[in-house]
Design an enzyme around this catalytic site. Sequence first.
Site, mmCIF file in Angstrom:
data_model
loop_
_atom_site.group_PDB
_atom_site.id
_atom_site.type_symbol
_atom_site.label_atom_id
_atom_site.label_comp_id
_atom_site.label_asym_id
_atom_site.label_seq_id
_atom_site.Cartn_x
_atom_site.Cartn_y
_atom_site.Cartn_z
ATOM 1 C CD GLU A 141 -2.943 -1.003 0.107
ATOM 2 O OE1 GLU A 141 -3.058 -0.412 -0.646
ATOM 3 O OE2 GLU A 141 -3.833 -1.875 0.322
ATOM 4 C CG HIS A 165 -4.242 -0.024 5.911
ATOM 5 N ND1 HIS A 165 -5.484 0.137 5.855
ATOM 6 C CD2 HIS A 165 -3.854 -1.332 5.250
ATOM 7 C CE1 HIS A 165 -6.108 -1.125 5.293
ATOM 8 N NE2 HIS A 165 -5.274 -1.855 4.728
ATOM 9 C CG HIS A 167 -7.005 -5.189 7.850
ATOM 10 N ND1 HIS A 167 -6.626 -6.177 7.155
ATOM 11 C CD2 HIS A 167 -6.700 -4.055 6.849
ATOM 12 C CE1 HIS A 167 -5.919 -5.914 6.234
ATOM 13 N NE2 HIS A 167 -6.036 -4.502 5.931
ATOM 14 C CD GLU A 195 -13.980 11.433 23.685
ATOM 15 O OE1 GLU A 195 -14.947 11.972 24.475
ATOM 16 O OE2 GLU A 195 -12.993 12.157 23.603
ATOM 17 C CG HIS A 236 -9.166 -3.384 2.736
ATOM 18 N ND1 HIS A 236 -8.386 -3.125 1.562
ATOM 19 C CD2 HIS A 236 -8.158 -3.571 3.635
ATOM 20 C CE1 HIS A 236 -7.125 -3.295 1.981
ATOM 21 N NE2 HIS A 236 -7.033 -3.691 3.219
HETATM 22 P P1 13P Z 1 1.030 -5.370 3.254
HETATM 23 O O1 13P Z 1 1.326 -6.647 3.775
HETATM 24 O O2 13P Z 1 1.736 -5.490 1.738
HETATM 25 O O3 13P Z 1 1.576 -4.247 3.798
HETATM 26 O O4 13P Z 1 -0.488 -5.422 2.854
HETATM 27 C C1 13P Z 1 -1.297 -5.576 4.035
HETATM 28 C C2 13P Z 1 -2.462 -4.934 3.798
HETATM 29 O O5 13P Z 1 -3.265 -4.696 4.690
HETATM 30 C C3 13P Z 1 -2.985 -4.504 2.239
HETATM 31 O O6 13P Z 1 -4.003 -3.808 2.196
HETATM 32 ZN ZN ZN Z 2 -5.244 -3.792 3.989
#
Ligand code: 13P
Ligand code: ZN
Length: 300
Positions: A141, A165, A167, A195, A236
């Site tokens: 990413e 980033h 998840h 909050e 995602h």
């Molecule tokens: P990477 O291992 O390349 O960082 O990818 C993980 C991910 O969350 C892709 O969206």
């Molecule tokens: Zn990801």
Amino acid sequence: MGFLDSAQEMLDKGVSAAKGAVSGLAVEQQAFMKGFARLCNDGWNQGWHERNGGNASYRMTTEEVSSCRTFFYDNPSSWVPLGVRAEELRGEFFAVTASGSHLRNVALDPNRNAGIVEIGASGDAWRIVWGFKGEGVPTSEFPSHFLCHAVRKRVTQGRDRVVYHAHPSATVACSLVLPADARTVTRALWKCMTEGVIAFPGGVGVLPWMAPGGLELARATSAQMEAYDAVLWPQHGLMCAAPDFDAAFGLVQAVEKAADVYVRARCMMGGQEPAHVIPDEGIRAIAAAYRLPVNEAFLG
Ligand code: 13P
Ligand code: ZN
């Protein structure tokens, strides 16, 4: 790992220690790298980084680059084209997680699970100057991180240095139920937890589902980052930008907490919208009390 790899690693560690003895703190010991590793570890502890899920990057200060220079490779990698250009990021250095690395391992071995890249003078290519041991490369990413850094550096006058980033489950779950629309998602999150508007007064941007790791996602995300510091990638995860590691972690945590409350309430309502939420006047009152730059377009 073969004998030669182990021997090379020992040699590298020895060289790194020797360099440290004569020229200051090893990269792993420097405050920015400790903060970077802690962010990855904190996210792992929250359950946001299954397997290699999620990634992080940090735009280093001039002083940090100076104090790391003696540890940089004598022979950096060759330049790798990004496929995009960002004038704002010419000559910048980024600490960034390695593609495929598990974020739970970054604190244990930053030199292998992360690294430092330099951006070329044209702002359209990177090369490895430290870390990424064992043939590692920056996260898949990185195009998104790169373009988000460019936008956030500009719109925050250089304040934002972290792009993160993750998840987080409840946030992703919300994207399965709510339309991919920033106003709808933001209002749902703001109105179920006091909050919420305090932590993300600008709201949460939302994209349509897109394939991960590509330039299309990078361009679309960075366009959202003109207005939002948090962008939801449906089905995602979240992409966030912040001035420092605490703020980046806290932003994801606040969005995820609000999403978790929303999901629980909606489940208890048999799938319907929660019955008792903060009214728009309430959101305005919170914004007024804390002098927040609330996104008025999402109210009323
Ligand atoms: P990477 O291992 O390349 O960082 O990818 C993980 C991910 O969350 C892709 O969206
Ligand atoms: Zn990801």
